[in-house]
Design an enzyme around this catalytic site. Structure first.
Site, mmCIF file in Angstrom:
data_model
loop_
_atom_site.group_PDB
_atom_site.id
_atom_site.type_symbol
_atom_site.label_atom_id
_atom_site.label_comp_id
_atom_site.label_asym_id
_atom_site.label_seq_id
_atom_site.Cartn_x
_atom_site.Cartn_y
_atom_site.Cartn_z
ATOM 1 N N ASP A 82 0.813 -1.218 0.000
ATOM 2 C CA ASP A 82 0.000 0.000 0.000
ATOM 3 C C ASP A 82 0.851 1.275 0.000
ATOM 4 O OD1 ASP A 82 -2.079 -1.773 0.233
ATOM 5 O OD2 ASP A 82 -2.920 -0.881 2.053
ATOM 6 N N HIS A 132 -6.223 2.717 -4.202
ATOM 7 C CA HIS A 132 -6.144 2.963 -2.753
ATOM 8 C C HIS A 132 -6.561 4.396 -2.446
ATOM 9 C CE1 HIS A 132 -5.076 2.012 1.293
ATOM 10 N NE2 HIS A 132 -3.957 2.707 1.345
ATOM 11 N N HIS A 136 -5.766 9.608 -0.152
ATOM 12 C CA HIS A 136 -5.458 8.887 1.085
ATOM 13 C C HIS A 136 -5.872 9.683 2.328
ATOM 14 C CE1 HIS A 136 -3.123 6.436 3.997
ATOM 15 N NE2 HIS A 136 -3.223 5.494 3.071
ATOM 16 N N HIS A 228 3.546 -2.137 3.355
ATOM 17 C CA HIS A 228 3.518 -0.736 2.938
ATOM 18 C C HIS A 228 4.848 -0.343 2.307
ATOM 19 C CE1 HIS A 228 0.233 -0.920 5.891
ATOM 20 N NE2 HIS A 228 -0.271 0.130 5.268
#
Length: 264
Positions: A82, A132, A136, A228
């Site tokens: 991510d 995603h 964010h 991540h």
């Protein structure tokens, strides 16, 4: 051929789920009116508790289905990374190549527009990309309304379709949070929500040893591993290296799900 339909469809009848949730609150009001405040209050607490639990539990299926594990008994794990693209992207790609591993990168739209060459390199090397969100919104994603959710998801779909060459089929919620409005938005864009079964909390302050200790117990066939890139602690590349070694030691392979290539 492993449960392809389960993996590659967006939420089914998402408006029905939203309608049933609304009807549950009508039922609470009716119960309060007909049976008294004690039973009504109990029903209110239970239904609102379920909503809160489902909002903050990444694996909850109440609002919208989520893929938590790969189906079947395959000796495969799915690495998902991510928050990119970032300065870590190229070292991560080199590391994946060195281990003959594949991963899906869940990318943030505004970061994609800032570094499109990294996204093209992800695709060129045979990895997948997923949505995603566009900006964010880490602290606010759980409470976004339908209009804002549509804007966040649609903007990144357009960006990734342009940069990567095809719109993604996978979506990961920011911080794993969701709410009752997410299902219809994902359905409109043909997106499937992806959660995880193995997590090391490597997006916050940590050491590689701590992360590996959290992930290893869940590193089993069919695991979806959450990792991540670009975190401030600077350990994400080393963490991935250790995870890849652990995967190999267990006789597993890190590959994309069946039929998932390019923008998978």
């Amino acid at each position: 051929m492993e449960a392809r339909a389960t993996q590659h469809h967006g939420p089914r009848m998402p408006r029905l789920r939203l309608g049933l949730l609304g009807l549950s609150q009508v039922a609470v009001v009716a119960l309060w009116w007909l049976a008294g405040w004690k039973l009504g209050l109990m029903a209110l607490v239970l239904t609102h508790g379920a909503v809160l639990w489902s909002t903050f539990n990444p694996r909850s299926q109440l609002f919208c289905p989520a893929l938590v594990r790969l189906p079947g008994e395959t000796e495969r794990v799915w690495l998902t990374i991510d928050d990119g693209p970032s300065d870590d992207t190229r070292p991560i790609l080199d590391l994946l190549d060195a281990h003959a591993a594949k991963a899906t990168f869940f990318l943030v739209g505004e970061r994609v527009r800032a570094r499109p060459e990294l996204v093209r390199e992800i695709v060129r090397r045979g990895h997948g990309v997923g949505n995603h969100s566009d900006s964010h919104p880490q602290t606010a994603f759980w409470r976004l309304g339908p209009g804002t959710l549509e804007a966040e998801i649609a903007a990144n779909q357009r960006t990734l379709a342009k940069v990567a060459g095809a719109a993604p089929r996978w979506f990961r919620s920011v911080v794993g949070h969701t709410n009752p409005f997410i299902g219809p938005v994902l359905a409109r864009h043909g997106l499937t929500r992806v959660a995880w079964s193995a997590r090391g909390f490597d997006g916050v302050s940590c050491t590689p040893d701590q992360v590996l200790a959290r992930i290893e117990p869940d590193l089993k066939p069919g695991a979806i591993v959450l990792l991540h890139e670009g975190a401030a602690h600077g350990h994400n590349v080393e963490i991935l290296r250790r995870v890849l070694v652990a995967v190999e030691q267990r006789g597993l392979s890190a590959q994309l799900p069946p039929q998932a290539s390019g923008s998978a």
